[in-house]
Scaffold this motif. Structure first.
Motif, PDB file in Angstrom:
ATOM      1  N   ILE A  40       0.708  -1.336   0.041  1.00 17.17           N
ATOM      2  CA  ILE A  40      -0.011  -0.115   0.088  1.00 17.17           C
ATOM      3  C   ILE A  40       0.787   1.122  -0.002  1.00 17.17           C
ATOM      4  O   ILE A  40       0.832   2.169  -0.802  1.00 17.17           O
ATOM      5  N   SER A  41       2.013   1.375   0.903  1.00 19.67           N
ATOM      6  CA  SER A  41       2.861   2.326   0.877  1.00 19.67           C
ATOM      7  C   SER A  41       3.522   2.752  -0.573  1.00 19.67           C
ATOM      8  O   SER A  41       3.767   3.654  -0.790  1.00 19.67           O
ATOM      9  N   THR A  42       3.916   1.586  -0.942  1.00 21.78           N
ATOM     10  CA  THR A  42       4.679   1.762  -2.037  1.00 21.78           C
ATOM     11  C   THR A  42       3.741   2.203  -3.262  1.00 21.78           C
ATOM     12  O   THR A  42       4.100   3.279  -4.151  1.00 21.78           O
ATOM     13  N   VAL A  43       2.556   1.834  -3.369  1.00 22.02           N
ATOM     14  CA  VAL A  43       1.460   2.206  -4.349  1.00 22.02           C
ATOM     15  C   VAL A  43       1.391   3.663  -4.185  1.00 22.02           C
ATOM     16  O   VAL A  43       1.159   4.741  -5.113  1.00 22.02           O
ATOM     17  N   MET A  44       1.109   4.216  -3.122  1.00 25.47           N
ATOM     18  CA  MET A  44       0.748   5.462  -2.623  1.00 25.47           C
ATOM     19  C   MET A  44       2.040   6.569  -3.177  1.00 25.47           C
ATOM     20  O   MET A  44       1.877   7.554  -3.539  1.00 25.47           O
ATOM     21  N   VAL A  45       3.264   6.087  -2.771  1.00 24.72           N
ATOM     22  CA  VAL A  45       4.401   6.874  -3.492  1.00 24.72           C
ATOM     23  C   VAL A  45       4.396   6.772  -4.664  1.00 24.72           C
ATOM     24  O   VAL A  45       4.550   7.967  -5.174  1.00 24.72           O
ATOM     25  N   PHE A  46       4.171   5.735  -5.566  1.00 24.59           N
ATOM     26  CA  PHE A  46       4.014   5.951  -7.005  1.00 24.59           C
ATOM     27  C   PHE A  46       2.987   6.906  -7.449  1.00 24.59           C
ATOM     28  O   PHE A  46       3.130   7.786  -8.449  1.00 24.59           O
ATOM     29  N   ILE A  47       1.817   6.791  -6.846  1.00 24.27           N
ATOM     30  CA  ILE A  47       0.762   7.868  -7.229  1.00 24.27           C
ATOM     31  C   ILE A  47       1.221   9.173  -6.901  1.00 24.27           C
ATOM     32  O   ILE A  47       0.981  10.017  -7.741  1.00 24.27           O
ATOM     33  N   MET A  48       1.806   9.441  -5.746  1.00 22.92           N
ATOM     34  CA  MET A  48       2.253  10.759  -5.324  1.00 22.92           C
ATOM     35  C   MET A  48       3.460  11.231  -6.506  1.00 22.92           C
ATOM     36  O   MET A  48       3.438  12.471  -6.525  1.00 22.92           O
ATOM     37  N   VAL A  49       4.276  10.422  -6.773  1.00 18.58           N
ATOM     38  CA  VAL A  49       5.206  10.851  -7.783  1.00 18.58           C
ATOM     39  C   VAL A  49       4.409  11.017  -8.987  1.00 18.58           C
ATOM     40  O   VAL A  49       5.048  12.260  -9.706  1.00 18.58           O
ATOM     41  N   PHE A  50       3.665  10.373  -9.590  1.00 20.97           N
ATOM     42  CA  PHE A  50       2.905  10.814 -10.664  1.00 20.97           C
ATOM     43  C   PHE A  50       2.182  12.156 -10.657  1.00 20.97           C
ATOM     44  O   PHE A  50       2.399  12.864 -11.352  1.00 20.97           O
ATOM     45  N   VAL A  51       1.391  12.164  -9.406  1.00 19.75           N
ATOM     46  CA  VAL A  51       0.608  13.650  -9.383  1.00 19.75           C
ATOM     47  C   VAL A  51       1.462  14.681  -9.223  1.00 19.75           C
ATOM     48  O   VAL A  51       1.544  15.824  -9.873  1.00 19.75           O
ATOM     49  N   ALA A  52       2.818  14.638  -8.620  1.00 19.11           N
ATOM     50  CA  ALA A  52       3.805  15.815  -8.439  1.00 19.11           C
ATOM     51  C   ALA A  52       4.493  15.920  -9.962  1.00 19.11           C
ATOM     52  O   ALA A  52       4.736  16.992 -10.090  1.00 19.11           O
ATOM     53  N   SER A  53       4.639  15.043 -10.565  1.00 22.20           N
ATOM     54  CA  SER A  53       5.340  15.055 -11.781  1.00 22.20           C
ATOM     55  C   SER A  53       4.462  15.998 -12.674  1.00 22.20           C
ATOM     56  O   SER A  53       4.801  16.828 -13.532  1.00 22.20           O
ATOM     57  N   ILE A  54       3.169  15.312 -12.931  1.00 21.60           N
ATOM     58  CA  ILE A  54       2.067  16.331 -13.759  1.00 21.60           C
ATOM     59  C   ILE A  54       2.075  17.732 -13.141  1.00 21.60           C
ATOM     60  O   ILE A  54       1.878  18.524 -14.050  1.00 21.60           O
TER      61      ILE A  54
END
Length: 65
Positions: free
Chosen positions: A30-44
């Motif tokens: 869950i933590s790993t998926v949340m990190v990937f989602i936040m990285v994606f949102v920050a990159s956008i």
């Protein structure tokens, strides 16, 4: 601060390590998926901000874009 012998120190380290509560596999996933989602949102977000600033600088400098 009293000096302890190395064997006592290692025993204390082992005792402290046994007190650690390690995350479950599910928590890690869950933590790993949340990190990937936040990285994606920050990159956008930064892509959009960079584009806006790029066009703003071009407009201020009068450069055709």
């Amino acid at each position: 601060m009293a000096k302890t012998n190395p064997f006592e120190f290692l025993q204390e380290v082992r005792e402290e390590a046994n007190k650690v509560t390690w995350p479950t596999r599910r928590e890690i996933m869950i933590s790993t998926v949340m990190v990937f989602i936040m990285v994606f949102v920050a990159s956008i977000f930064f892509l959009i901000v960079d584009s806006v600033l790029h066009r703003g600088v071009q407009w201020v400098l009068g450069i055709a874009g």
